[in-house]
Design an enzyme around this catalytic site. Sequence first.
Site, PDB file in Angstrom:
ATOM      1  N   ASP A   9       0.830  -1.210   0.000  1.00 57.21           N
ATOM      2  CA  ASP A   9       0.000   0.000   0.000  1.00 57.21           C
ATOM      3  C   ASP A   9       0.871   1.269   0.000  1.00 57.21           C
ATOM      4  O   ASP A   9       1.991   1.247   0.491  1.00 57.21           O
ATOM      5  CB  ASP A   9      -0.920  -0.026   1.228  1.00 57.21           C
ATOM      6  CG  ASP A   9      -2.160   0.824   1.017  1.00 57.21           C
ATOM      7  OD1 ASP A   9      -2.410   1.256  -0.131  1.00 57.21           O
ATOM      8  OD2 ASP A   9      -2.874   1.074   1.999  1.00 57.21           O
ATOM      9  N   ARG A  64      -0.466   9.682  -9.741  1.00 53.99           N
ATOM     10  CA  ARG A  64      -0.614   8.456  -8.946  1.00 53.99           C
ATOM     11  C   ARG A  64      -0.131   7.219  -9.719  1.00 53.99           C
ATOM     12  O   ARG A  64       0.480   6.320  -9.154  1.00 53.99           O
ATOM     13  CB  ARG A  64      -2.081   8.268  -8.532  1.00 53.99           C
ATOM     14  CG  ARG A  64      -2.504   9.135  -7.362  1.00 53.99           C
ATOM     15  CD  ARG A  64      -3.962   8.864  -7.007  1.00 53.99           C
ATOM     16  NE  ARG A  64      -4.220   7.459  -6.739  1.00 53.99           N
ATOM     17  CZ  ARG A  64      -4.000   6.856  -5.574  1.00 53.99           C
ATOM     18  NH1 ARG A  64      -3.536   7.541  -4.558  1.00 53.99           N
ATOM     19  NH2 ARG A  64      -4.270   5.579  -5.426  1.00 53.99           N
ATOM     20  N   SER A 120      -6.836  -6.037  -6.197  1.00 57.11           N
ATOM     21  CA  SER A 120      -7.901  -6.736  -5.466  1.00 57.11           C
ATOM     22  C   SER A 120      -9.187  -6.726  -6.271  1.00 57.11           C
ATOM     23  O   SER A 120      -9.347  -5.927  -7.216  1.00 57.11           O
ATOM     24  CB  SER A 120      -8.136  -6.062  -4.107  1.00 57.11           C
ATOM     25  OG  SER A 120      -8.840  -4.848  -4.298  1.00 57.11           O
ATOM     26  N   THR A 121     -10.116  -7.587  -5.882  1.00 51.73           N
ATOM     27  CA  THR A 121     -11.416  -7.625  -6.568  1.00 51.73           C
ATOM     28  C   THR A 121     -12.140  -6.278  -6.402  1.00 51.73           C
ATOM     29  O   THR A 121     -13.026  -5.948  -7.189  1.00 51.73           O
ATOM     30  CB  THR A 121     -12.296  -8.765  -5.994  1.00 51.73           C
ATOM     31  OG1 THR A 121     -12.209  -8.750  -4.565  1.00 51.73           O
ATOM     32  CG2 THR A 121     -11.836 -10.115  -6.486  1.00 51.73           C
ATOM     33  N   ASN A 144     -10.489  -3.383  -6.506  1.00 53.19           N
ATOM     34  CA  ASN A 144      -9.756  -2.344  -7.245  1.00 53.19           C
ATOM     35  C   ASN A 144     -10.374  -2.017  -8.605  1.00 53.19           C
ATOM     36  O   ASN A 144      -9.995  -1.030  -9.249  1.00 53.19           O
ATOM     37  CB  ASN A 144      -8.276  -2.730  -7.434  1.00 53.19           C
ATOM     38  CG  ASN A 144      -7.456  -2.612  -6.161  1.00 53.19           C
ATOM     39  OD1 ASN A 144      -6.445  -3.297  -5.998  1.00 53.19           O
ATOM     40  ND2 ASN A 144      -7.860  -1.753  -5.241  1.00 53.19           N
ATOM     41  N   GLU A 177       1.502 -13.592  11.778  1.00 51.99           N
ATOM     42  CA  GLU A 177       1.921 -12.411  12.536  1.00 51.99           C
ATOM     43  C   GLU A 177       1.680 -11.182  11.657  1.00 51.99           C
ATOM     44  O   GLU A 177       2.018 -11.195  10.467  1.00 51.99           O
ATOM     45  CB  GLU A 177       3.404 -12.505  12.901  1.00 51.99           C
ATOM     46  CG  GLU A 177       3.733 -13.644  13.835  1.00 51.99           C
ATOM     47  CD  GLU A 177       2.997 -13.530  15.172  1.00 51.99           C
ATOM     48  OE1 GLU A 177       2.825 -12.391  15.673  1.00 51.99           O
ATOM     49  OE2 GLU A 177       2.574 -14.571  15.698  1.00 51.99           O
TER      50      GLU A 177
END
Length: 217
Positions: free
Chosen positions: A11, A24, A56-57, A59, A185
Site C-alpha cells: 500500500d 498516482r 484486489s477484486t 480495485n 503475525e
Amino acid sequence: MTPRHIGFIMDGNGRWATAQGLSRADGYPAGLLALRRVISRCKERGVEAVSVYAFSTENWARPDSEKEAIFKVVDTFNRTYDGDTKITYSGNIAMLPDYLEDSICEIEDRTKDNPGTVLNICFNYGGRDDLLHAAEICFSHGRFSKETFERALASSHLPPLDCVVRTGGEMRLSNFMLYEAAYAELIFLVKNWPDMDETDVDKIIELFEKRKRTFGA
Ligand code: FPP
C-alpha cells in the site's frame, strides 16, 4: 525462525507518487522496483514464498487510468522477467484483458520449474472470493473436508502464511488471504511501498523472530 511465507499488502504507491509531485499512476513502476528489492532479499534470507497483493477484486472501482497503469506494469514484468523465481498468480485472471491473461499464463509456464522462492502475485484476487470459490468446488465434487477445502484455495501450492506485512500506515487486511492469515503475525509499517528496500526485509524478519507464536495453545 525465518518466516517460510510472507504476504505483502503493497500500500501507499499512489500517495508516494503524489508526494513526489508525480501522477498516482507513476507510483506503480516505482512499486515494482521496490518489489524487486524485497524479493531479492527474501530469497537471500531463505524465505520460501512471498505473496503480494497487486490488484484486489475491489480495485475495479478505481479510475481507468490507474487500472491501466497497474495492468501495464504487471504485463511488462510478465513479458520481460528473466530471473530464476517461480512466478504464480492467485485470482480470477479470466476477467482480465486478453493481453494480460496471456502474459500471466506465459510467465507461469516459463517459470514453473524454477527452484527456490515462489513469488505469488494476487491479482484480481479477494480472500472472500477465494473462500467462496473453494466452497463451490467442494460442493460440486460432493465432498467437504478440511483437506479438500484447503486444496481448493488459490494458495494450496504455498507453505503456511507466517506473516502479513502492510505498508502505507493502514492497519487492516482488506480482503487479503483471509483464511491463510488466521495465525499469521501482522506487521504494519508507516512507510509507503515504493520506499521499501532490503533493510526493511531484515527488520521484518527480526520482528517476526521476536514474536511468540502459540497458535492458541
Ligand atoms: C495499493 O496502493 C496498491 C495497488 C492497488 C497495486 C500495487 C501494484 C504494484 C506495486 C505493481 C507490482 C508489480 C507486480 C509485477 C506484482 P495504492 O496505489 O492504493 O496506494 P495509496 O494507498 O497511496 O492510494
